[in-house]
Enzyme design. Structure first.
Site, mmCIF file in Angstrom:
data_model
loop_
_atom_site.group_PDB
_atom_site.id
_atom_site.type_symbol
_atom_site.label_atom_id
_atom_site.label_comp_id
_atom_site.label_asym_id
_atom_site.label_seq_id
_atom_site.Cartn_x
_atom_site.Cartn_y
_atom_site.Cartn_z
ATOM 1 N N ASP A 417 40.090 -20.759 -46.483
ATOM 2 C CA ASP A 417 39.195 -21.000 -45.356
ATOM 3 C C ASP A 417 38.389 -19.726 -45.107
ATOM 4 O O ASP A 417 38.726 -18.656 -45.629
ATOM 5 C CB ASP A 417 40.030 -21.374 -44.127
ATOM 6 C CG ASP A 417 39.174 -21.682 -42.913
ATOM 7 O OD1 ASP A 417 38.079 -22.239 -43.091
ATOM 8 O OD2 ASP A 417 39.591 -21.346 -41.797
ATOM 9 N N LYS A 418 37.339 -19.815 -44.328
ATOM 10 C CA LYS A 418 36.517 -18.635 -44.051
ATOM 11 C C LYS A 418 36.805 -18.065 -42.670
ATOM 12 O O LYS A 418 37.334 -16.961 -42.528
ATOM 13 C CB LYS A 418 35.024 -18.966 -44.170
ATOM 14 C CG LYS A 418 34.121 -17.760 -43.922
ATOM 15 C CD LYS A 418 32.677 -18.173 -43.776
ATOM 16 C CE LYS A 418 32.418 -18.863 -42.464
ATOM 17 N NZ LYS A 418 32.571 -17.962 -41.285
ATOM 18 N N THR A 419 36.468 -18.824 -41.648
ATOM 19 C CA THR A 419 36.562 -18.313 -40.287
ATOM 20 C C THR A 419 38.012 -18.074 -39.908
ATOM 21 O O THR A 419 38.837 -18.980 -39.948
ATOM 22 C CB THR A 419 35.915 -19.302 -39.302
ATOM 23 O OG1 THR A 419 34.574 -19.565 -39.718
ATOM 24 C CG2 THR A 419 35.900 -18.717 -37.904
ATOM 25 N N GLU A 516 24.333 -15.949 -31.791
ATOM 26 C CA GLU A 516 23.418 -15.888 -30.659
ATOM 27 C C GLU A 516 23.968 -15.000 -29.558
ATOM 28 O O GLU A 516 23.241 -14.254 -28.914
ATOM 29 C CB GLU A 516 23.151 -17.301 -30.131
ATOM 30 C CG GLU A 516 22.092 -18.046 -30.901
ATOM 31 C CD GLU A 516 21.452 -19.131 -30.051
ATOM 32 O OE1 GLU A 516 22.201 -19.853 -29.389
ATOM 33 O OE2 GLU A 516 20.226 -19.224 -30.047
ATOM 34 N N GLY A 695 34.059 -25.185 -43.032
ATOM 35 C CA GLY A 695 33.284 -26.139 -42.257
ATOM 36 C C GLY A 695 31.985 -25.565 -41.737
ATOM 37 O O GLY A 695 31.190 -26.281 -41.128
ATOM 38 N N ASP A 874 44.082 -20.750 -41.453
ATOM 39 C CA ASP A 874 44.669 -20.332 -40.180
ATOM 40 C C ASP A 874 44.555 -21.379 -39.091
ATOM 41 O O ASP A 874 45.062 -21.167 -37.989
ATOM 42 C CB ASP A 874 43.989 -19.046 -39.690
ATOM 43 C CG ASP A 874 42.548 -19.283 -39.259
ATOM 44 O OD1 ASP A 874 41.857 -20.070 -39.941
ATOM 45 O OD2 ASP A 874 42.112 -18.691 -38.261
ATOM 46 N N ASP A 878 42.980 -26.733 -41.637
ATOM 47 C CA ASP A 878 43.421 -26.325 -42.975
ATOM 48 C C ASP A 878 44.769 -26.927 -43.354
ATOM 49 O O ASP A 878 45.254 -26.705 -44.464
ATOM 50 C CB ASP A 878 43.524 -24.794 -43.057
ATOM 51 C CG ASP A 878 42.228 -24.105 -42.698
ATOM 52 O OD1 ASP A 878 41.180 -24.550 -43.196
ATOM 53 O OD2 ASP A 878 42.246 -23.128 -41.928
#
Length: 1290
Positions: A417-419, A516, A695, A874, A878
């Site tokens: 996963d990334k985040t 942002e 995602g 995490d 996942d």
């Protein structure tokens, strides 16, 4: 808010390809026996809804209950062939006519093994039951007859109306009916679903917004007709039928189970999907029973051994029949057969089964007991490893299973996963370019670090947590630079952030995207403070002066525009459009007078993107009153259109966003976790491929890929697969493969061209024969007197592509594919094309994927590549991927512990993965393989003595050893050496395992324990048994004492043989060699290599120009429209809710080719090698839709060489180079120093293709590419000289 215009009469399952085939296995089962084509739900009418047999809201993730535990668990355990085998032997031992051994020798260890495994499984399932009960017993408030009643989640039914309060989890998939917020808005956090921590907004239909109290909701009798349960998280289609009207429903009206209500006091929702039908559960995989590849191999070997044992039993039974007929019949008068034996054939039949029992010790039950003990010890070593302990979060590594440790040493694919896994999900404003001037964080590694700026003295509203170092930008603002002011004014106005001011000066920003939030916070600290907004105004404090702008329009973001704009009127009446977005799109819309500034800004953007930052371009345009009035009228007409509304609005936006003036660019850093680039680089050197399944949107994922060095500027090409149809995806994959093959052919052609003038060795004795397309050559040094061949008349004609063409490609490619394209790529008729294309690439990034898509990708690699996979994540999104992979790793991060609970191993930082695999995993695999080899050896040596003895005891199934010796042989006499080796053995220290990642590759290639190694072990065991039996027999059989009495009897022979056996097998604790070396006659001296290409100049980590992710701040599409409509305004406050480029793949391909072509004889005595010519290019690969222009490739060696690693690693030697080059650690201070090259050393070879590249190690250590040894007359640079050690006496 976008709503569907056309609703079909029947709803078909909106599912991923293959989902209908795998839904029963991946989703929770329901009690329905019919296929649901549409769902009808009537509010407050349980009797009507129950006739459809919809699933209840009770979830079950456990495997057993009190009744089913024993039969189901025993069934699972007896799927192990060994357990069934020992049960069969136990039954045989209970028959007195054939049993020579007592039954307790088998039943005690068998019951022990089954009991230990059952207790472990029961403990795991107990925690699953505990988790299920905790969730199912949560309280919810259900509207019932005009009042609120508390119900457990498990008792909630489809059609019930539920009240939710702030910070509560959503109990089921709900249709939002009303909310306490203005315009019936509510804010949710979806981290449990998609891993994103930013807020999302949902809104109810206006017709139900008035139903804000239990009495009115109790009389609500609307009926919802919608699609059946599916796993699409971002899509919902349905109709609400109420009061003779039909209202379309979309995903913006839904609250999904697993979400958390934020910054919303109360809301009410109608249950549409419950329990296993919810989208969260539809995306969750079931708990699977995982076995290692060694376990599966052992099952096969046990069958083979059983067959071998049956053959020995048949031989001995035939011998018994012959002996009883020819010899035994002579003794019938005083040595009659025991009942019920009445003939020699029946005697042979019983003798066969007796020998099956006696010979069963070739695979004793103690083998499995020892395996479990060793695995338990390995698990404790992981738990006790202080180097995998995180002091910040006080979390240690945990092995949550004891059955997969050795498989940690065989991983080939990692799915991450990334985040929250690779990143901290923390954005910070890092650098910017304003009117051609670059500002940003500048830290000189040789000098003192600049101090962090203090903004509080300049701006009392500054965020104290904001960190920035470049004082030049602050001076520019203080000196009144108009461009700097306009730059930060744009950042403070052009966004969709909500502000909440709890007390004077204490601002809290709530952004849908952390990007942002970082930009608005930066503007706040530099004096342009966003304070509040209304549907028509934005209030900003500019350098201490409050200014209110009239918000005329928000030109919203979407994935096609990749930009957003606002049109505001300042207090002086001037109208201005502010725009920020992807530079690739925004630069096309600039005024022609900006060309010079655009070129300068492009250079800055290239530099920022080279650092892996998320870049963004800013521009503005002044509008006259007439222009605004004309555009506003056209915008109103397009907004009211009933057909093609989105297309009309896009055209209107495009019209106004022209002839803009460039202000500059921003660069945001998504902070990676500590050690992520270095970890990825080290794992890549171990030939582990890492795929990122996220995602997040494509731009974000690509930028993170560059930040963590998965994607680099040295890559040949990065392919983007973004087709929306099956045909377009197929075509893009086809073009990508064609580009790869074209590059491979071009490389071969340039290699052949580079060979001209060099000559070619004619003698086959040089050990490097082969054609120019795929095999390396050994070039003789100047002093050699070998016969030389003249150069060939010309390069050979290119060979036609074969079925293995893609397998031979070793270029630096990357593949980025979007979720909608991946859905088509996973279809049964296209999955092969996708796998063959993706597995050639060095890096693969899948964007916008659902949790179930992650699991399907992992399943696809398991199916087609037969490789060991590891999934790491995490969040709850996942869990399905973690359960599907061979090994699941959970990171205890900020998104809960769902991933940890579903994982096999857990820790707190991604960087610990390299230690888990390269140290613990490699050691576990090595120890287990050596243990098994030695165990089979000693037991064949022990058991085969019975076979030889059968020929001397009349095939009577008489045992050689005493019965107690047979029972205690494995658990007493020979247990400690093999257990000590299996638990504590180390071939190299742990630091060497990290310094030399290629030591990991024998596990991937399964070199240390396979069928060949098994046969070697049993052959050695059989040979040992021959010596152990016949040598004592020859000595003792005819020996006599001085009195004429026999020197020894049966008991003496048995004790002698048993004693010799224990001594021999204890001394013969054979350490399985990592590499079986072959000796061959060298064909003279040769050069170590040829330096080709060079290291690109410039600082480490720099990349050339490539297409950047320009729009990194994306908020939810449609959110800007809510702002201008005023629907998202609250009554009280305005807020939402709280190391280097990878190695050259050429020398890795050597191993892969050998692994996949074991049946082909070697083309040369030295093994294979892969060509890798040098390409020097100043540009890096652009991101393209499968057919981008060929960029620069990282320079690679002209000839790839290999060096066989001996068991004892040689030390770095001083003096002139020899035929055994020294190894250099692969540790580097910077990630970009790890690009290796391969050099062939003379005389080296290995079996199984496990090779070590000296050039790769030198390149990793010193950051250079070149020869391993200098040759006279050359001037190619080399590594720094190694000083000789001298002894100093005092």
């Amino acid at each position: 808010m976008t709503i569907p215009k056309d609703i079909p009469e029947k709803w078909f399952p909106i599912v991923l390809p293959l989902q209908q085939k795998k839904q029963q296995g991946l989703a929770a089962k329901t009690k329905k026996t019919w296929t649901e084509e549409e769902r009808r739900v009537r509010a407050n009418d349980r009797e009507y809804n129950e006739k459809f047999q919809y699933a209840s809201n009770c979830i079950v993730t456990s495997k057993y209950n009190v009744i089913t535990f024993l039969p189901v668990n025993l069934f699972e355990q007896f799927q192990e062939v060994a357990n069934t085998y020992f049960l069969f032997l136990l039954i045989l031992q209970l028959i007195p006519q054939i049993s020579s051994l007592s039954w307790f020798t088998t039943i005690v260890p068998l019951v022990l093994v089954l009991s230990i495994t059952a207790v472990k499984d029961a403990t795991d399932d107990y925690f699953r039951h505990k988790s299920d009960n905790q969730v199912n017993n949560r309280q919810s408030q259900v509207v019932f007859h005009g009042s609120l009643q508390k119900e457990k989640w498990m008792n909630v039914r489809v059609g019930d109306i539920i009240k939710l309060e702030n910070n509560q989890f959503v109990a089921a998939d709900l249709l939002l009916l009303s909310s306490s917020e203005p315009h019936s808005l509510c804010y949710i956090e979806t981290a449990e679903l998609d891993g994103e921590t930013n807020m999302k907004v949902r809104q109810s239909l206006s017709v139900t917004a008035e139903l804000g109290d239990p009495n009115s909701l109790a009389s609500f009798d609307g009926e919802v007709v919608c699609e059946p349960p599916n796993n699409k998280l971002d899509r919902f289609c349905g109709l609400l039928c109420w009061r003779d009207c039909k209202y379309p429903l979309s995903n913006h009206n839904m609250l999904l189970r697993g979400c958390v209500l934020r910054n919303t006091e109360t809301c009410y929702g109608l249950v549409i999907f419950a329990g296993p039908d919810t989208k969260l559960m539809q995306n969750s995989g079931r708990t699977k029973f995982k076995r290692t590849s060694i376990d599966r191999l052992m099952n096969t070997l046990v069958l083979w051994i059983f067959g071998f044992m049956v053959c020995m039993g048949v031989i001995l039974a035939v011998g018994n029949a012959v002996w009883e007929r020819e010899v035994g019949s002579l003794f019938q008068s005083y040595l009659a057969w025991d009942l019920p034996v009445d003939n020699f054939l029946f005697s042979a039949f019983l003798s066969f089964w007796s020998y099956v029992i006696i010979l069963n010790t070739v695979v004793p039950i103690s083998l499995y007991v020892s395996v479990e003990v060793i695995r338990l010890g390995h698990s404790y070593f992981i738990n006790w490893d202080r180097k995998m302990f995180c002091p910040q979060c006080n979390t240690a590594a945990e092995a949550r299973t004891t059955t997969l440790n050795e498989e940690l040493g065989q991983v080939e694919y990692i799915f991450s996963d990334k985040t929250g896994t690779l990143t901290q999900n923390i954005m910070s404003f890092s650098k910017c370019s304003i009117n051609g001037h670059a500002y940003g964080e500048v830290i000189d590694p040789l000098g003192a670090q600049p101090k962090r700026l203090d903004f509080t003295s300049f701006n009392p509203l500054a965020d104290p947590d904001f960190c920035y170092f470049d004082n030049g930008l602050l001076k520019s603002v203080k000196l009144g630079d108009l461009h700097s002011h306009e730059f930060f004014r744009l950042l403070s106005l052009c966004h969709t952030v909500m502000s909440e001011e709890k007390k004077e000066g204490e601002l809290m920003y709530k952004a849908q995207s952390p990007d942002e939030g970082a930009l608005v916070t930066a503007a706040r600290n530099f004096g342009f403070v966003f304070r509040s907004r209304t549907p028509g105004t934005v209030t900003v404090t500019e350098l201490g002066r409050p200014v209110t702008y009239t918000l005329l329009a928000i030109l919203d973001f979407n994935n096609i525009r990749k930009r957003m704009s606002v049109i505001v009127r300042n207090p002086e009446g001037r109208i201005r459009l502010y725009c920020k977005g992807a530079d690739t799109l925004l630069f096309e819309r600039l005024h022609s007078s900006n060309n010079h500034l655009m070129n300068i800004t492009t250079d800055h953007l290239n530099e920022y993107a080279g650092d892996g930052l998320r870049t963004l371009a800013l521009a503005y345009r002044d509008l006259s009153e007439e222009q605004w009035e004309e555009w506003s009228e056209r915008h109103r007409q397009a907004d009211r259109a009933t057909d093609c509304r989105e297309d009309r609005l896009a055209d209107i936006y495009e019209h106004i966003e022209q002839d803009m003036m460039l202000l500059g660019a921003t660069a945001i850093e998504d902070k990676l976790q500590e050690g992520v680039p270095e970890t990825i680089a080290i794992l890549s050197l171990a030939n582990i491929k890492i795929w990122v399944l996220t995602g997040d949107k494509q731009e974000t994922a690509v930028n993170i890929g560059y930040s963590c060095k998965m994607l680099t500027g040295d890559m040949t090409e990065v392919f983007i697969i973004s087709g929306n149809t099956v045909l377009s995806v197929r075509e893009e994959l086809r073009r990508a493969r064609e580009r790869m093959i074209e590059f491979a052919r071009t490389r071969e052609g340039e290699k052949e061209e580079g060979m001209e003038g060099w000559g070619e060795a004619c003698s086959l004795g040089n050990g490097f024969g082969g054609d120019g397309g795929g095999e390396g050559r050994e070039w003789p040094s100047v002093g050699d007197k070998q016969q030389q061949c003249p150069p060939p008349p010309g390069p050979p004609a290119p060979r036609p592509p074969s079925s293995t063409t893609l397998d031979s490609i070793s270029g630096e490619f990357a593949l980025v594919i979007n979720g909608h394209s991946l859905a088509h790529a996973l279809e049964a008729d296209m999955e092969g094309e996708f796998v063959s294309t993706a597995c050639v690439c060095r890096a693969v990034i899948c964007c916008r994927v659902t949790p179930l898509q992650k699991a399907l990708v992992v399943e696809l690699i398991k199916k087609h590549k037969k490789a060991v996979t590891l999934a790491i994540g995490d969040g709850a999104n996942d869990v399905s991927m973690i359960k599907t992979a061979h090994i699941g790793v959970g990171i205890s991060g900020q998104e809960g512990i769902q991933a940890v609970l579903a994982s096999d191993y857990s820790f707190s930082q991604f960087r610990f993965l390299q230690r888990l695999l390269l140290v613990h995993g490699r050691w576990s695999y090595l120890r287990m393989c050596r243990f098994l080899c030695y165990f089979f050896y000693k037991n064949f040596a022990f058991t085969m003595v019975h076979f030889w003895f059968g020929f001397f005891c009349g095939f009577s199934a008489q045992t050689v050893y005493d019965q107690y010796f047979i029972t205690l042989y494995n658990i007493v006499y020979t247990s400690l050496p093999v257990l000590a080796m299996g638990i504590f053995d180390q071939d190299v220290p742990e630091q060497r395992s990290l310094e030399y990642p290629k030591l990991y590759e024998p596990g991937q290639l399964n070199l240390l324990f396979n069928k060949r190694e098994f046969f070697i072990c049993i052959t050695q065991g059989i040979y040992t048994s021959v010596v152990l039996f016949f040598v004592p027999y020859a000595i003792l059989s005819h020996g006599t004492q001085g009195t004429g009495e026999p020197l020894a009897d049966y008991q003496t022979f048995a004790v002698t043989t048993a004693t010799a056996l224990v001594i021999v097998v204890s001394v013969q604790v054979r350490y399985t060699q990592l590499v079986r070396q072959k000796t061959r006659k060298p064909a003279g001296r040769c050069m170590g290599g040829v330096r080709v290409g060079g290291v690109p100049e410039g600082r480490l980590g720099a990349r050339g120009g490539f297409r950047r992710s320009g729009y990194a701040f994306a908020h939810q599409e449609g959110f800007g429209e809510l702002i201008t409509s005023g629907k998202n305004m609250r009554l009280s406050s305005l807020a939402l809710a709280n190391f280097a480029s990878r190695h050259s793949s050429s020398w890795i391909d050597t191993l892969r080719k050998k692994k996949h072509s074991n049946t082909h004889p070697p083309q040369s005595a030295s093994g294979e090698s892969s060509p890798a010519p040098s390409y020097v290019s100043g540009s890096a690969p652009p991101l393209s839709n499968s057919s981008s222009l060929l960029g620069g490739s990282q320079d690679t060696p002209l000839e790839e060489g290999t060096h066989t690693l001996p068991v004892i690693l040689p030390q770095v030697a001083s003096g002139p180079p020899t035929n055994t080059p020294a190894l250099a650690p692969a540790q580097v201070p910077s990630a970009d120093a790890l690009t290796p090259t391969s050099v062939r050393s003379p005389g080296g070879d290995s079996v199984g293709g496990w090779n070590l590249s000296l050039g790769a190690v030198q390149d990793a250590l010193f950051g250079w590419r070149g020869v391993a040894y200098r040759t006279s007359g050359t001037s190619s640079p080399g590594p720094p000289p190694v000083p000789k050690e001298t002894n100093h006496t005092v």
